[in-house]
Design a protein around this motif. Structure first.
Motif, PDB file in Angstrom:
ATOM      1  N   ILE A 187      91.340  -7.935  61.388  1.00 38.13           N
ATOM      2  CA  ILE A 187      91.831  -7.318  62.621  1.00 38.13           C
ATOM      3  C   ILE A 187      92.759  -6.149  62.324  1.00 38.13           C
ATOM      4  N   ILE A 188      93.570  -6.276  61.275  1.00 42.73           N
ATOM      5  CA  ILE A 188      94.514  -5.208  60.928  1.00 42.73           C
ATOM      6  C   ILE A 188      93.827  -4.075  60.171  1.00 42.73           C
ATOM      7  N   SER A 189      93.007  -4.410  59.187  1.00 42.84           N
ATOM      8  CA  SER A 189      92.408  -3.371  58.334  1.00 42.84           C
ATOM      9  C   SER A 189      91.149  -2.747  58.923  1.00 42.84           C
ATOM     10  N   GLY A 190      90.484  -3.481  59.832  1.00 42.32           N
ATOM     11  CA  GLY A 190      89.233  -2.996  60.394  1.00 42.32           C
ATOM     12  C   GLY A 190      88.033  -3.210  59.496  1.00 42.32           C
ATOM     13  N   SER A 191      88.201  -3.978  58.415  1.00 39.19           N
ATOM     14  CA  SER A 191      87.121  -4.130  57.426  1.00 39.19           C
ATOM     15  C   SER A 191      86.762  -5.587  57.168  1.00 39.19           C
ATOM     16  N   LEU A 192      85.466  -5.844  57.074  1.00 44.31           N
ATOM     17  CA  LEU A 192      84.957  -7.131  56.597  1.00 44.31           C
ATOM     18  C   LEU A 192      84.827  -7.063  55.076  1.00 44.31           C
ATOM     19  N   ASN A 193      85.144  -8.135  54.407  1.00 46.61           N
ATOM     20  CA  ASN A 193      84.939  -8.215  52.949  1.00 46.61           C
ATOM     21  C   ASN A 193      85.534  -7.014  52.208  1.00 46.61           C
ATOM     22  N   ARG A 194      86.673  -6.552  52.667  1.00 51.59           N
ATOM     23  CA  ARG A 194      87.409  -5.421  52.074  1.00 51.59           C
ATOM     24  C   ARG A 194      86.715  -4.076  52.244  1.00 51.59           C
ATOM     25  N   ASP A 195      85.385  -4.022  52.171  1.00 47.13           N
ATOM     26  CA  ASP A 195      84.698  -2.734  52.084  1.00 47.13           C
ATOM     27  C   ASP A 195      83.906  -2.332  53.320  1.00 47.13           C
ATOM     28  N   GLU A 196      83.395  -3.289  54.077  1.00 45.58           N
ATOM     29  CA  GLU A 196      82.550  -2.954  55.224  1.00 45.58           C
ATOM     30  C   GLU A 196      83.411  -2.695  56.458  1.00 45.58           C
ATOM     31  N   MET A 197      83.545  -1.416  56.848  1.00 40.77           N
ATOM     32  CA  MET A 197      84.361  -1.066  58.007  1.00 40.77           C
ATOM     33  C   MET A 197      83.608  -1.367  59.293  1.00 40.77           C
ATOM     34  N   ILE A 198      84.226  -2.173  60.178  1.00 44.15           N
ATOM     35  CA  ILE A 198      83.582  -2.513  61.454  1.00 44.15           C
ATOM     36  C   ILE A 198      84.263  -1.807  62.622  1.00 44.15           C
ATOM     37  N   PHE A 199      85.510  -1.429  62.443  1.00 38.79           N
ATOM     38  CA  PHE A 199      86.188  -0.535  63.381  1.00 38.79           C
ATOM     39  C   PHE A 199      87.331   0.148  62.645  1.00 38.79           C
ATOM     40  N   ALA A 200      87.997   1.065  63.327  1.00 34.52           N
ATOM     41  CA  ALA A 200      89.021   1.889  62.672  1.00 34.52           C
ATOM     42  C   ALA A 200      90.188   1.035  62.174  1.00 34.52           C
ATOM     43  N   PRO A 201      90.826   1.448  61.087  1.00 35.91           N
ATOM     44  CA  PRO A 201      92.057   0.779  60.657  1.00 35.91           C
ATOM     45  C   PRO A 201      93.192   1.116  61.617  1.00 35.91           C
ATOM     46  N   ILE A 202      94.304   0.445  61.484  1.00 40.05           N
ATOM     47  CA  ILE A 202      95.510   0.813  62.240  1.00 40.05           C
ATOM     48  C   ILE A 202      96.620   1.114  61.227  1.00 40.05           C
ATOM     49  N   PRO A 203      96.508   2.255  60.535  1.00 40.67           N
ATOM     50  CA  PRO A 203      97.434   2.568  59.441  1.00 40.67           C
ATOM     51  C   PRO A 203      98.877   2.725  59.882  1.00 40.67           C
ATOM     52  N   ASN A 204      99.103   2.971  61.176  1.00 43.24           N
ATOM     53  CA  ASN A 204     100.470   3.164  61.661  1.00 43.24           C
ATOM     54  C   ASN A 204     101.232   1.860  61.860  1.00 43.24           C
ATOM     55  N   LEU A 205     100.581   0.725  61.624  1.00 49.72           N
ATOM     56  CA  LEU A 205     101.280  -0.553  61.785  1.00 49.72           C
ATOM     57  C   LEU A 205     102.444  -0.690  60.803  1.00 49.72           C
ATOM     58  N   ILE A 206     102.439   0.082  59.712  1.00 49.18           N
ATOM     59  CA  ILE A 206     103.596   0.038  58.803  1.00 49.18           C
ATOM     60  C   ILE A 206     104.857   0.522  59.518  1.00 49.18           C
ATOM     61  N   PHE A 207     104.679   1.306  60.597  1.00 46.27           N
ATOM     62  CA  PHE A 207     105.824   1.770  61.386  1.00 46.27           C
ATOM     63  C   PHE A 207     106.077   0.756  62.501  1.00 46.27           C
ATOM     64  N   SER A 208     106.595  -0.395  62.102  1.00 42.85           N
ATOM     65  CA  SER A 208     106.689  -1.551  62.995  1.00 42.85           C
ATOM     66  C   SER A 208     107.616  -1.323  64.182  1.00 42.85           C
ATOM     67  N   ARG A 209     108.596  -0.424  64.052  1.00 48.07           N
ATOM     68  CA  ARG A 209     109.539  -0.200  65.153  1.00 48.07           C
ATOM     69  C   ARG A 209     108.835   0.309  66.414  1.00 48.07           C
ATOM     70  N   ASP A 210     107.749   1.035  66.228  1.00 52.64           N
ATOM     71  CA  ASP A 210     107.133   1.684  67.377  1.00 52.64           C
ATOM     72  C   ASP A 210     106.511   0.719  68.373  1.00 52.64           C
ATOM     73  N   ILE A 211     106.211  -0.512  67.964  1.00 50.08           N
ATOM     74  CA  ILE A 211     105.544  -1.431  68.890  1.00 50.08           C
ATOM     75  C   ILE A 211     106.523  -2.320  69.655  1.00 50.08           C
ATOM     76  N   GLY A 212     107.790  -2.349  69.252  1.00 50.63           N
ATOM     77  CA  GLY A 212     108.761  -3.153  69.976  1.00 50.63           C
ATOM     78  C   GLY A 212     110.165  -2.952  69.450  1.00 50.63           C
ATOM     79  N   VAL A 213     111.142  -3.088  70.351  1.00 53.18           N
ATOM     80  CA  VAL A 213     112.542  -2.915  69.966  1.00 53.18           C
ATOM     81  C   VAL A 213     113.369  -4.037  70.582  1.00 53.18           C
ATOM     82  N   ALA A 214     114.179  -4.689  69.759  1.00 50.57           N
ATOM     83  CA  ALA A 214     115.093  -5.709  70.268  1.00 50.57           C
ATOM     84  C   ALA A 214     116.300  -5.017  70.902  1.00 50.57           C
ATOM     85  N   VAL A 215     116.585  -5.398  72.145  1.00 51.71           N
ATOM     86  CA  VAL A 215     117.714  -4.847  72.900  1.00 51.71           C
ATOM     87  C   VAL A 215     118.571  -6.034  73.326  1.00 51.71           C
ATOM     88  N   ASN A 216     119.702  -6.237  72.640  1.00 53.89           N
ATOM     89  CA  ASN A 216     120.474  -7.464  72.779  1.00 53.89           C
ATOM     90  C   ASN A 216     119.535  -8.637  72.470  1.00 53.89           C
TER      91      ASN A 216
END
Length: 481
Positions: A154-183
């Motif tokens: 689901i994260i890499s977009g690939s079956l068996n490491r090599d077969e791409m079934i949909f796009a990767p989500i390379p920006n997931l390394i920037f974890s802050r962008d998907i949520g921020v704790a406020v208090n």
């Protein structure tokens, strides 16, 4: 479950309190599949060398976080962790020898956990397949895939490491962008670009379904779309409701900053403010509207906090230049409402909004009035405020620093002039490899460090156009006194 949730606490009241828990995502195989023809669509400026990024750069980040947040997992074990024979097992979420820290928390581990539940797995796979336009047989195949492997797919977009079934989500390394704790609330964001839709979906499923966050389920806030948003003409309309975590900063217990930028719309800021005020999460929100340029992207590419009274920032956007100071005839005919001008408006629930002329004025007000600093507010400038290094080093995230504790921050090793500026302000500067060895040899105690800039290797990470502030989603910080 991999992650222990019995004593988990969600509480972030500042940018600089001692960091106790955060959410990260280590570079996955999808990053190594970004191709030049799709790089910009997937929000990358360049293609990166995955193994260099992992072994020579990001692994240092994980090790450093461990010494500060979860030393029992790493102290006395560094040589073994780094041994070639162990093939980076410590850093791999699907490996039996993965660190599985409940302080330095890996997104992939949380995803694996929730995929063990049959009902959640079916719903999430169906949702992913819907947005990625998968055929039905593939959906059934994914549902029957073992959770550890399915999380990778689901994260890499690939079956068996090599077969791409949909796009990767390379920006997931920037974890802050998907949520921020406020208090003790979690604000789930609405990324601007289609390439990040799957990240948003994963964040919702993780925060609403993982037992780690069970006690805070009622405190999860989702930014709604505007009424009748489906009637908006076109996909790129300026009124689209978007907000990314790089534009959100929790600067004091009752004060949140929201940037309006290339990635966060005025509508997104508006909906977030209404939501935060309605739930009484904070009393004050300041909107910082910056130029819609790729150079800047988010407000955390322009400034971040180092200490109660110290900030690092890009000076060319932080000050207001007077037209009267320029006696060139053309200056009298210039557009006074320049799109490149920063606009700052502060909203307090039930009160009339106020404005600030410059970013420096705002940051000084935060230090002095919100954080009760008795010392003069200091500014450390990108590139030591010298052209062209100010712009060059801002582009490689000289202003995008993560505070592990007040005064101890980490940034890239390539921004030499900015490093000089830190030294001039009395900061020690040390390379991460040297620092880790000092921790391991008991020559330094992470908890006793003060006024230090830690330099991180960055040849590949910097090409991804994000710094360590971007690569962190703090979940727990000590309150600063």
């Amino acid at each position: 479950m991999i992650i222990n949730h019995s004593d988990f606490k969600l509480d972030v009241t500042s940018e600089i309190g001692n960091l106790r828990a955060l959410l990260i995502h280590s570079p996955d195989n999808g990053l190594g599949k970004v191709v030049p023809s799709k790089a910009q669509d997937w929000l990358f400026e360049d293609i990166v060398h995955l193994e260099t990024m992992r072994k020579n750069e990001y692994d240092y980040y994980v090790k450093l976080l461990m010494y500060f947040l979860d030393p029992g997992k790493i102290k006395g074990k560094l040589k073994d962790i780094d041994a070639e024979k162990n093939k980076r097992a410590f850093f791999k979420p699907d490996d039996a020898d993965f660190h599985a820290s409940d302080k330095v928390i890996e997104i992939q581990s949380l995803l694996t956990d929730i995929l063990r539940e049959d009902d959640i797995r079916k719903k999430l796979v169906a949702s992913v397949c819907a947005i990625e336009h998968c055929h039905y047989r593939l959906q059934l195949k994914l549902i029957d895939t073992e959770p550890v492997e399915l999380a990778k797919i689901i994260i890499s977009g690939s079956l068996n490491r090599d077969e791409m079934i949909f796009a990767p989500i390379p920006n997931l390394i920037f974890s802050r962008d998907i949520g921020v704790a406020v208090n003790n609330y979690m604000l789930l964001n609405k990324p601007a670009k289609k390439a990040r839709a799957r990240e948003t979906l994963l964040a919702r499923y993780i925060f609403f379904n993982h037992p780690l966050f069970a006690a805070y389920r009622d405190n999860i806030l989702e930014i709604p779309e505007t009424v009748q948003h489906f009637l908006r003409p076109g996909e790129d309309n300026d009124q689209k409701t978007t907000l990314e975590g790089g534009d959100v900063m929790m600067v004091s217990p009752q004060h949140l900053l929201i940037g309006c930028s290339e990635r966060t719309s005025v509508s997104g800021a508006n909906e977030a403010i209404k939501l935060l005020f309605a739930h009484k999460v904070v009393k004050k929100v300041t909107v910082v509207k910056i130029p819609h340029k790729r150079d800047y992207m988010h407000i955390d590419t322009i400034f971040t906090q180092v200490k109660r009274n110290t900030w690092v920032l890009l000076r060319s956007l932080a000050i207001t230049e007077s037209y009267m100071d320029n006696h060139e005839p053309a200056s009298w005919f210039a557009d006074k409402k320049s799109k490149d001008k920063v606009e700052i408006v502060q909203f307090e629930n039930g009160k009339k909004p106020i404005t600030f002329d410059t970013i420096e004025d705002l940051l000084n007000d935060i230090s002095t009035n919100d954080l009760d600093s008795k010392k003069k507010t200091k500014f450390i400038y990108s590139g030591n405020d010298t052209f062209p290094f100010d712009a060059r080093e801002q582009w490689t995230d000289s202003c995008n620093l993560l505070a592990l504790k007040e005064g101890v921050v980490l940034g890239y090793d390539r921004n030499d002039k900015t490093v000089d500026a830190f030294k001039q302000q009395g900061f020690d500067v040390i390379r991460v490899a040297d620092l880790l060895q000092k921790f391991e040899n008991d020559e330094l105690d992470p908890q006793k460090m003060k006024n230090t800039l830690i330099l991180m290797p960055s040849s590949e990470l910097s090409r991804a156009r994000g710094g360590f502030h971007c690569m962190s989603m703090p979940l727990l910080r000590d309150r600063i006194l």
